[in-house]
Write a protein that holds these residues in place. Structure first.
Motif, mmCIF file in Angstrom:
data_model
loop_
_atom_site.group_PDB
_atom_site.id
_atom_site.type_symbol
_atom_site.label_atom_id
_atom_site.label_comp_id
_atom_site.label_asym_id
_atom_site.label_seq_id
_atom_site.Cartn_x
_atom_site.Cartn_y
_atom_site.Cartn_z
ATOM 1 N N ASP A 167 0.866 -1.186 0.000
ATOM 2 C CA ASP A 167 0.000 0.000 0.000
ATOM 3 C C ASP A 167 0.895 1.225 0.000
ATOM 4 O O ASP A 167 1.948 1.240 0.647
ATOM 5 N N TYR A 168 0.468 2.269 -0.708
ATOM 6 C CA TYR A 168 1.363 3.386 -1.016
ATOM 7 C C TYR A 168 0.722 4.729 -0.687
ATOM 8 O O TYR A 168 -0.425 4.992 -1.070
ATOM 9 N N LEU A 169 1.446 5.570 0.044
ATOM 10 C CA LEU A 169 1.045 6.956 0.294
ATOM 11 C C LEU A 169 1.884 7.847 -0.609
ATOM 12 O O LEU A 169 3.082 8.019 -0.385
ATOM 13 N N PRO A 170 1.277 8.463 -1.644
ATOM 14 C CA PRO A 170 2.072 9.269 -2.579
ATOM 15 C C PRO A 170 2.457 10.615 -1.998
ATOM 16 O O PRO A 170 1.770 11.175 -1.149
ATOM 17 N N GLN A 171 3.566 11.135 -2.491
ATOM 18 C CA GLN A 171 4.044 12.447 -2.054
ATOM 19 C C GLN A 171 3.116 13.554 -2.532
ATOM 20 O O GLN A 171 2.933 14.551 -1.831
ATOM 21 N N ARG A 172 2.500 13.365 -3.701
ATOM 22 C CA ARG A 172 1.645 14.400 -4.279
ATOM 23 C C ARG A 172 0.174 14.142 -3.972
ATOM 24 O O ARG A 172 -0.712 14.516 -4.737
ATOM 25 N N LEU A 173 -0.076 13.539 -2.849
ATOM 26 C CA LEU A 173 -1.433 13.186 -2.451
ATOM 27 C C LEU A 173 -2.372 14.387 -2.467
ATOM 28 O O LEU A 173 -3.529 14.289 -2.890
ATOM 29 N N THR A 174 -1.887 15.543 -2.031
ATOM 30 C CA THR A 174 -2.749 16.714 -1.883
ATOM 31 C C THR A 174 -3.187 17.309 -3.211
ATOM 32 O O THR A 174 -4.050 18.187 -3.246
ATOM 33 N N LEU A 175 -2.593 16.864 -4.335
ATOM 34 C CA LEU A 175 -2.998 17.392 -5.634
ATOM 35 C C LEU A 175 -4.341 16.845 -6.082
ATOM 36 O O LEU A 175 -5.016 17.456 -6.914
ATOM 37 N N ASP A 176 -4.763 15.695 -5.559
ATOM 38 C CA ASP A 176 -6.044 15.094 -5.945
ATOM 39 C C ASP A 176 -7.154 15.735 -5.123
ATOM 40 O O ASP A 176 -7.720 15.130 -4.206
ATOM 41 N N THR A 177 -7.468 16.979 -5.461
ATOM 42 C CA THR A 177 -8.392 17.757 -4.636
ATOM 43 C C THR A 177 -9.826 17.247 -4.711
ATOM 44 O O THR A 177 -10.649 17.592 -3.865
ATOM 45 N N GLY A 178 -10.169 16.443 -5.718
ATOM 46 C CA GLY A 178 -11.536 15.946 -5.848
ATOM 47 C C GLY A 178 -11.823 14.701 -5.023
ATOM 48 O O GLY A 178 -12.982 14.320 -4.845
ATOM 49 N N ALA A 179 -10.773 14.043 -4.516
ATOM 50 C CA ALA A 179 -10.970 12.835 -3.703
ATOM 51 C C ALA A 179 -11.612 13.205 -2.370
ATOM 52 O O ALA A 179 -11.459 14.316 -1.862
ATOM 53 N N THR A 180 -12.354 12.259 -1.793
ATOM 54 C CA THR A 180 -12.983 12.477 -0.498
ATOM 55 C C THR A 180 -12.182 11.766 0.593
ATOM 56 O O THR A 180 -11.293 10.953 0.312
ATOM 57 N N VAL A 181 -12.514 12.070 1.834
ATOM 58 C CA VAL A 181 -11.869 11.393 2.959
ATOM 59 C C VAL A 181 -12.135 9.896 2.892
ATOM 60 O O VAL A 181 -11.262 9.073 3.180
ATOM 61 N N ALA A 182 -13.353 9.516 2.493
ATOM 62 C CA ALA A 182 -13.675 8.088 2.343
ATOM 63 C C ALA A 182 -12.785 7.432 1.300
ATOM 64 O O ALA A 182 -12.378 6.272 1.449
ATOM 65 N N ASP A 183 -12.443 8.175 0.236
ATOM 66 C CA ASP A 183 -11.520 7.656 -0.778
ATOM 67 C C ASP A 183 -10.135 7.443 -0.172
ATOM 68 O O ASP A 183 -9.470 6.427 -0.434
ATOM 69 N N LEU A 184 -9.686 8.406 0.632
ATOM 70 C CA LEU A 184 -8.375 8.284 1.261
ATOM 71 C C LEU A 184 -8.306 7.069 2.179
ATOM 72 O O LEU A 184 -7.265 6.420 2.286
#
Length: 547
Positions: A70-87
């Motif tokens: 499982d991977y936490l990307p460095q540019r995670l914050t760029l996906d502004t349309g994702a929801t907390v449930a998606d995270l």
């Protein structure tokens, strides 16, 4: 019983379509436990994690992973349309539970839910532990409405909930305030399974079992924390420098001996020509002596040249062992800001207005989620909502504002690096920009690469270059977490550049050491009630009006 590695890299190589090769022939392994993966910006750490996660396919070689990753990307914050449930990775289950609750009885929905009927309650409880609001709508909040720290904590919570065998975290402490960092540190401290974390956070790297450094195409693994690795490396470098001095001394000696040998050979050849001219010996004897001399001289030349070549090779090998890493070099233009020039105004809910004037340097602090990033965006754009949860406001009083966003989303992903920087300096010749980009370690063919192919560290350097190479230069620099993704040497260079900058500076950072080194005139704390509190003031000119 030997420990079986969780991740094995075998002669791993990866090249981008444009030919750039960040990973070349890397072999090594990550064992069960916590490993800190370190290295200078641009060495391929993020690319390596994506290869291990299966998000990229190797050009050659192989990656073997025991179990799931499982991977936490460095540019995670760029996906502004994702929801907390998606995270959290529970979007499908949450949607299925809600659909069934609303009367939809399709069998496939029950298959999705399984036994996870309390998914929302458990998710909200886990988020509360991570410091996020525990309100009913938190799972539907989008990344664009979260602070960078809240986004990272939610995503790390999701990785823990999903329980993969191998967890890969890329700069997880970016954007985290002190309390959030401690929460993350506790997660790392108690992590079960295999954890590989890329980080420049020294405190986090003191919690790992092993340190693996990716450097010049090789992976070196050391059993211990980062400070222990630094101590070991310092001893190695002292020995390498001593070896280099010895090798250089040997090379000078061999050069001197070769020159002396050449002088003796030249003298012998002159003597032979003299003997021939004087007919001192009969011709047959002269020929015999000349042949013997030529053989001996050739042997001496070969021996001397061989010793010098060996000494030169020893110097080159010793030089490779001594580190001399390039760092960014930033020269900022003078924006010509008079002391009386008002640059920005920030106002709290109590009506008190803080005015930044002239070459002031101010830090804006406060916990994750209080609205610092929103306040900066409002200042730069001139519009937008009041800072989330606070009601504070801000506005720019100059049109020459340079803004480095926390999300690094100010670049066109489809543009080349050169075109992205030229957009801020359209009147500067491309050749001049190439030379200036080289000082940010963006060189050669890299300037023609699409922005989307950059690593987090590379993207940061290009964003910083675009900001600082702007023409005309900014009178006010607004920086949101500028040390994110930046290695320690480059952070030193950034501090030097900003310390010499003659314009206004407003910076948000959770890096206390970085703020201490900037020589700030004031620190303003944005609190949850929307007030702006002066944590510390010096004699710098920070004006207060309206309260």
């Amino acid at each position: 019983m030997p420990i079986t590695p969780s991740v094995v890299l075998n002669d791993l190589t990866f090249s981008w379509p444009d030919g750039a090769t960040p990973i070349a022939g890397v072999s090594g392994a990550f064992s069960r436990g916590r490993t800190g993966l370190v290295g200078l910006n641009g060495t391929g750490k993020s690319t390596l994690l994506r290869l291990v996660a299966g998000l990229l396919r190797p050009t050659s070689g192989s990656v073997s992973v025991s179990g799931t990753a499982d991977y936490l990307p460095q540019r995670l914050t760029l996906d502004t349309g994702a929801t907390v449930a998606d995270l959290l990775g529970v979007r499908d289950v949450v949607d299925a539970v809600r659909a069934i609750t609303d009367g939809d009885v399709r069998p496939e929905l029950f298959d999705v839910v399984g036994d996870a009927w309390d998914v929302e309650e458990r998710a909200v409880a886990e988020l509360a532990v991570a410091g996020l609001p525990d309100d009913d709508g938190v799972l539907d909040r989008r990344v664009g409405t979260l602070s960078g720290g809240e986004t990272v904590l939610a995503a790390v919570t999701g990785i823990r909930l999903r329980g993969a065998d191998v967890a890969l975290l890329d700069e997880p402490t970016n954007n985290l305030d002190g309390g959030a960092r401690e929460l993350l540190h506790e997660l790392v401290r108690t992590w079960r399974g295999t954890l590989v974390v890329v980080s420049h956070d020294r405190a986090l790297l003191e919690l790992v079992d092993d340190v693996a450094e990716l450097r010049t195409g090789s992976l070196t693994t050391f059993g211990g924390t980062y400070s222990q690795y630094e101590e070991w490396l310092a001893v190695q470098q002292d020995a390498a420098r001593a070896s280099l001095r010895d090798a250089e001394q040997m090379l000078r000696r061999e050069k001197r001996q070769r020159i002396e040998a050449e002088e003796r050979i030249a003298h012998s050849e002159r003597q032979g020509r003299k003997d021939t001219a004087n007919r001192k010996y009969v011709k047959a004897v002269v020929n015999d002596r000349r042949n013997a001399a030529e053989k001996a001289q050739g042997a001496r030349r070969g021996l001397a040249a061989g010793k010098e070549a060996a000494a030169k090779a020893a110097v080159e090998a010793a030089e490779r062992a001594v580190r001399d890493d390039a760092v960014i070099v930033v020269d900022l233009p003078d924006p010509d800001v008079p002391a009386s020039r008002r640059l920005a105004a920030l106002q709290g809910t109590d009506g008190r207005e803080i005015v930044l004037a002239g070459p002031e340097r101010v830090a804006l602090t406060g916990p994750n989620g209080v609205g610092k990033t929103t306040l900066l965006a409002q200042l730069v754009t001139g519009h937008g909502e009041r800072a989330y949860g606070s009601g504070a406001q801000a506005r720019a009083l100059t049109d020459r504002v340079g803004y480095l966003t926390q999300r690094l989303d100010g670049l066109d992903d489809d543009a080349s690096v050169l075109d992205a920087v030229r957009a801020a300096a359209p009147h500067v010749a491309p050749g001049v920009l190439r030379n200036r980009l080289a000082r940010f370690l963006v060189r050669g063919d890299q300037v023609d690469r699409p922005v989307r192919t950059l690593s987090g560290g590379e993207r940061f350097r290009v964003s910083l270059a675009r900001l600082l190479l702007a023409d005309p230069p900014a009178q006010l620099l607004v920086l949101d977490e500028p040390t994110n993704n930046l290695d320690l040497a480059s952070t030193d260079q950034l501090v030097q550049a900003l310390s010499a900058y003659r314009g206004g500076l407003l910076v948000v950072s959770h890096d206390a050491a970085f703020l201490d080194r900037l020589g700030l005139g004031a620190r303003l704390e944005l609190r949850a009630d929307g007030t702006l509190h002066h944590e510390r003031e010096t004699a710098a000119r920070v004006g207060t009006v309206g309260g």
